[in-house]
Design a protein around this motif. Structure first.
Motif, PDB file in Angstrom:
ATOM      1  N   ILE A   1       0.837  -1.204   0.000  1.00  0.00           N
ATOM      2  CA  ILE A   1       0.000   0.000   0.000  1.00  0.00           C
ATOM      3  C   ILE A   1       0.870   1.252   0.000  1.00  0.00           C
ATOM      4  O   ILE A   1       0.658   2.179  -0.795  1.00  0.00           O
ATOM      5  CB  ILE A   1      -0.924  -0.007   1.233  1.00  0.00           C
ATOM      6  N   LEU A   2       1.852   1.287   0.877  1.00  0.00           N
ATOM      7  CA  LEU A   2       2.733   2.454   0.953  1.00  0.00           C
ATOM      8  C   LEU A   2       3.474   2.671  -0.355  1.00  0.00           C
ATOM      9  O   LEU A   2       3.710   3.820  -0.762  1.00  0.00           O
ATOM     10  CB  LEU A   2       3.732   2.283   2.103  1.00  0.00           C
ATOM     11  N   ASP A   3       3.827   1.590  -1.016  1.00  0.00           N
ATOM     12  CA  ASP A   3       4.549   1.716  -2.278  1.00  0.00           C
ATOM     13  C   ASP A   3       3.672   2.362  -3.348  1.00  0.00           C
ATOM     14  O   ASP A   3       4.168   3.142  -4.176  1.00  0.00           O
ATOM     15  CB  ASP A   3       5.042   0.346  -2.747  1.00  0.00           C
ATOM     16  N   VAL A   4       2.375   2.063  -3.338  1.00  0.00           N
ATOM     17  CA  VAL A   4       1.473   2.722  -4.288  1.00  0.00           C
ATOM     18  C   VAL A   4       1.420   4.220  -4.005  1.00  0.00           C
ATOM     19  O   VAL A   4       1.546   5.041  -4.923  1.00  0.00           O
ATOM     20  CB  VAL A   4       0.055   2.112  -4.238  1.00  0.00           C
ATOM     21  N   PHE A   5       1.258   4.601  -2.740  1.00  0.00           N
ATOM     22  CA  PHE A   5       1.211   6.018  -2.393  1.00  0.00           C
ATOM     23  C   PHE A   5       2.516   6.715  -2.786  1.00  0.00           C
ATOM     24  O   PHE A   5       2.504   7.805  -3.364  1.00  0.00           O
ATOM     25  CB  PHE A   5       0.953   6.191  -0.894  1.00  0.00           C
ATOM     26  N   SER A   6       3.650   6.092  -2.460  1.00  0.00           N
ATOM     27  CA  SER A   6       4.948   6.678  -2.769  1.00  0.00           C
ATOM     28  C   SER A   6       5.147   6.812  -4.280  1.00  0.00           C
ATOM     29  O   SER A   6       5.586   7.860  -4.772  1.00  0.00           O
ATOM     30  CB  SER A   6       6.056   5.809  -2.158  1.00  0.00           C
ATOM     31  N   SER A   7       4.840   5.752  -5.012  1.00  0.00           N
ATOM     32  CA  SER A   7       5.038   5.774  -6.460  1.00  0.00           C
ATOM     33  C   SER A   7       4.086   6.750  -7.142  1.00  0.00           C
ATOM     34  O   SER A   7       4.449   7.397  -8.130  1.00  0.00           O
ATOM     35  CB  SER A   7       4.848   4.364  -7.036  1.00  0.00           C
ATOM     36  N   ALA A   8       2.867   6.870  -6.619  1.00  0.00           N
ATOM     37  CA  ALA A   8       1.917   7.834  -7.191  1.00  0.00           C
ATOM     38  C   ALA A   8       2.410   9.259  -6.969  1.00  0.00           C
ATOM     39  O   ALA A   8       2.288  10.118  -7.852  1.00  0.00           O
ATOM     40  CB  ALA A   8       0.535   7.639  -6.572  1.00  0.00           C
ATOM     41  N   PHE A   9       2.966   9.522  -5.775  1.00  0.00           N
ATOM     42  CA  PHE A   9       3.545  10.847  -5.537  1.00  0.00           C
ATOM     43  C   PHE A   9       4.682  11.121  -6.520  1.00  0.00           C
ATOM     44  O   PHE A   9       4.729  12.186  -7.154  1.00  0.00           O
ATOM     45  CB  PHE A   9       4.072  10.951  -4.108  1.00  0.00           C
ATOM     46  N   MET A  10       5.602  10.179  -6.654  1.00  0.00           N
ATOM     47  CA  MET A  10       6.742  10.385  -7.536  1.00  0.00           C
ATOM     48  C   MET A  10       6.309  10.539  -8.985  1.00  0.00           C
ATOM     49  O   MET A  10       6.903  11.297  -9.755  1.00  0.00           O
ATOM     50  CB  MET A  10       7.729   9.231  -7.387  1.00  0.00           C
ATOM     51  N   SER A  11       5.258   9.828  -9.366  1.00  0.00           N
ATOM     52  CA  SER A  11       4.758   9.915 -10.734  1.00  0.00           C
ATOM     53  C   SER A  11       4.206  11.300 -11.027  1.00  0.00           C
ATOM     54  O   SER A  11       4.357  11.826 -12.146  1.00  0.00           O
ATOM     55  CB  SER A  11       3.662   8.865 -10.947  1.00  0.00           C
ATOM     56  N   ALA A  12       3.577  11.922 -10.019  1.00  0.00           N
ATOM     57  CA  ALA A  12       2.975  13.246 -10.212  1.00  0.00           C
ATOM     58  C   ALA A  12       3.958  14.381 -10.004  1.00  0.00           C
ATOM     59  O   ALA A  12       3.775  15.471 -10.558  1.00  0.00           O
ATOM     60  CB  ALA A  12       1.788  13.412  -9.266  1.00  0.00           C
ATOM     61  N   ALA A  13       5.007  14.168  -9.213  1.00  0.00           N
ATOM     62  CA  ALA A  13       5.861  15.263  -8.738  1.00  0.00           C
ATOM     63  C   ALA A  13       6.548  16.034  -9.856  1.00  0.00           C
ATOM     64  O   ALA A  13       6.874  17.215  -9.681  1.00  0.00           O
ATOM     65  CB  ALA A  13       6.915  14.722  -7.765  1.00  0.00           C
ATOM     66  N   HIS A  14       6.788  15.420 -10.992  1.00  0.00           N
ATOM     67  CA  HIS A  14       7.506  16.086 -12.075  1.00  0.00           C
ATOM     68  C   HIS A  14       6.637  16.263 -13.325  1.00  0.00           C
ATOM     69  O   HIS A  14       7.165  16.441 -14.423  1.00  0.00           O
ATOM     70  CB  HIS A  14       8.774  15.304 -12.406  1.00  0.00           C
ATOM     71  N   ARG A  15       5.309  16.218 -13.109  1.00  0.00           N
ATOM     72  CA  ARG A  15       4.400  16.363 -14.244  1.00  0.00           C
ATOM     73  C   ARG A  15       3.503  17.574 -14.042  1.00  0.00           C
ATOM     74  O   ARG A  15       3.211  17.977 -12.924  1.00  0.00           O
ATOM     75  CB  ARG A  15       3.581  15.087 -14.421  1.00  0.00           C
ATOM     76  N   ASP A  16       3.068  18.150 -15.126  1.00  0.00           N
ATOM     77  CA  ASP A  16       2.299  19.391 -15.098  1.00  0.00           C
ATOM     78  C   ASP A  16       1.023  19.220 -14.253  1.00  0.00           C
ATOM     79  O   ASP A  16       0.185  18.376 -14.567  1.00  0.00           O
ATOM     80  CB  ASP A  16       1.914  19.764 -16.533  1.00  0.00           C
ATOM     81  N   PRO A  17       0.865  20.015 -13.182  1.00  0.00           N
ATOM     82  CA  PRO A  17      -0.330  19.869 -12.342  1.00  0.00           C
ATOM     83  C   PRO A  17      -1.623  20.254 -13.047  1.00  0.00           C
ATOM     84  O   PRO A  17      -2.711  19.979 -12.539  1.00  0.00           O
ATOM     85  CB  PRO A  17      -0.043  20.808 -11.154  1.00  0.00           C
ATOM     86  N   HIS A  18      -1.503  20.890 -14.217  1.00  0.00           N
ATOM     87  CA  HIS A  18      -2.709  21.157 -15.006  1.00  0.00           C
ATOM     88  C   HIS A  18      -3.220  19.871 -15.665  1.00  0.00           C
ATOM     89  O   HIS A  18      -4.377  19.819 -16.083  1.00  0.00           O
ATOM     90  CB  HIS A  18      -2.418  22.193 -16.107  1.00  0.00           C
ATOM     91  N   GLU A  19      -2.358  18.867 -15.765  1.00  0.00           N
ATOM     92  CA  GLU A  19      -2.708  17.655 -16.512  1.00  0.00           C
ATOM     93  C   GLU A  19      -2.869  16.429 -15.621  1.00  0.00           C
ATOM     94  O   GLU A  19      -3.516  15.453 -16.025  1.00  0.00           O
ATOM     95  CB  GLU A  19      -1.621  17.380 -17.563  1.00  0.00           C
ATOM     96  N   VAL A  20      -2.268  16.432 -14.438  1.00  0.00           N
ATOM     97  CA  VAL A  20      -2.356  15.275 -13.535  1.00  0.00           C
ATOM     98  C   VAL A  20      -2.716  15.791 -12.134  1.00  0.00           C
ATOM     99  O   VAL A  20      -2.593  16.983 -11.851  1.00  0.00           O
ATOM    100  CB  VAL A  20      -1.018  14.499 -13.468  1.00  0.00           C
ATOM    101  N   PRO A  21      -3.179  14.902 -11.250  1.00  0.00           N
ATOM    102  CA  PRO A  21      -3.452  15.344  -9.875  1.00  0.00           C
ATOM    103  C   PRO A  21      -2.193  15.921  -9.233  1.00  0.00           C
ATOM    104  O   PRO A  21      -1.072  15.550  -9.566  1.00  0.00           O
ATOM    105  CB  PRO A  21      -3.884  14.046  -9.175  1.00  0.00           C
ATOM    106  N   GLU A  22      -2.402  16.847  -8.322  1.00  0.00           N
ATOM    107  CA  GLU A  22      -1.259  17.464  -7.659  1.00  0.00           C
ATOM    108  C   GLU A  22      -0.591  16.469  -6.716  1.00  0.00           C
ATOM    109  O   GLU A  22      -1.253  15.698  -6.019  1.00  0.00           O
ATOM    110  CB  GLU A  22      -1.703  18.724  -6.921  1.00  0.00           C
TER     111      GLU A  22
END
Length: 243
Positions: free
Chosen positions: A117-138
């Motif tokens: 479970i923690l790995d999903v949360f961590s990986s989802a954060f990392m996936s979003a952290a360098h992508r445009d917040p206009h296009e993906v969840p913050e």
């Protein structure tokens, strides 16, 4: 949000970690609940075929007026999977998933399930952290979940660096704006433990945080500059309050 390879690996791993949980044949529910919507998700089918629309009704009332914690464990991998694709839609906000986990006494679950479970949360954060917040969840949506689960935020808050592309810097500014309390009001970080709150405040007061916002402001388009200026203004208010 399209899954990066590491996020897809984490999603696959959480399905595997919970594969020993059998599909419920029926679920207890309050008599005021729509039985047809509940029975729909109990039909024999692959868990991965359930959609956000299918599970949204169940998720909103999971364990309170529909089903129990064992039922929730069965549906959880798909809930996490959907949340990484459409965070916030159909009620699948990361923070709400965390509250469901806490209600289900997740801390008593086997270590491999908790780690997945923690790995999903961590990986989802990392996936979003360098992508445009206009296009993906913050990214802060997933970071909030991690901190509610008492994960140290420091490694996540350190992912942004000088020279990062503008999508990364916009995510950084959004994170500062989300966690930086307004003067006289620290409610924005009040849901976290005292130790987590101290780490957030240390990060906000770190000169490197201001320097990165200033860099972002100098490089941003006219349409995006306000994100950085708002964050800098909030830092000014926080630091003036602490003097």
């Amino acid at each position: 949000m399209k899954a990066t390879p590491s996020l897809q690996d984490a999603i696959n791993a959480v399905y595997s970690a919970f594969s020993d949980v059998r599909r419920p044949v029926t679920m207890d529910a309050s008599p005021v609940k729509n039985r047809a919507l509940i029975d729909k998700i109990l039909m024999p089918m692959s868990l991965k075929k359930l959609t956000g629309d299918d599970l949204g009704y169940y998720f909103a009332s999971a364990m309170t007026t529909i089903g129990d914690s064992r039922d929730f464990r069965y549906f959880l991998p798909r809930i996490l999977d959907i949340a990484t694709q459409e965070a916030g839609e159909n009620g699948f906000q990361p923070w709400l998933i965390v509250h469901k986990l806490i209600y289900a006494n997740w801390d008593l679950w086997p270590a491999e399930k908790r780690a997945a479970i923690l790995d999903v949360f961590s990986s989802a954060f990392m996936s979003a952290a360098h992508r445009d917040p206009h296009e993906v969840p913050e990214a802060h949506e997933w970071l909030t979940g991690l901190m509610l689960l008492e994960e140290n935020p420091e490694p996540y808050l350190a992912v942004w660096r000088r020279g990062d592309p503008m999508p990364s810097l916009l995510q950084f500014a959004a994170t500062v704006n989300w966690y930086c309390p307004s003067p006289g009001d620290r409610e924005g970080i009040g849901d976290f433990s005292e130790a987590i709150q101290h780490r957030i405040l240390d990060w906000l007061n770190n000169p490197a945080t201001r320097a990165l916002l200033e860099e972002g402001s100098s490089r941003a388009s006219e349409a995006d500059e306000w994100n950085f200026q708002l964050a800098l203004s909030k830092l000014d208010g926080l630091q003036a309050e602490d003097r």
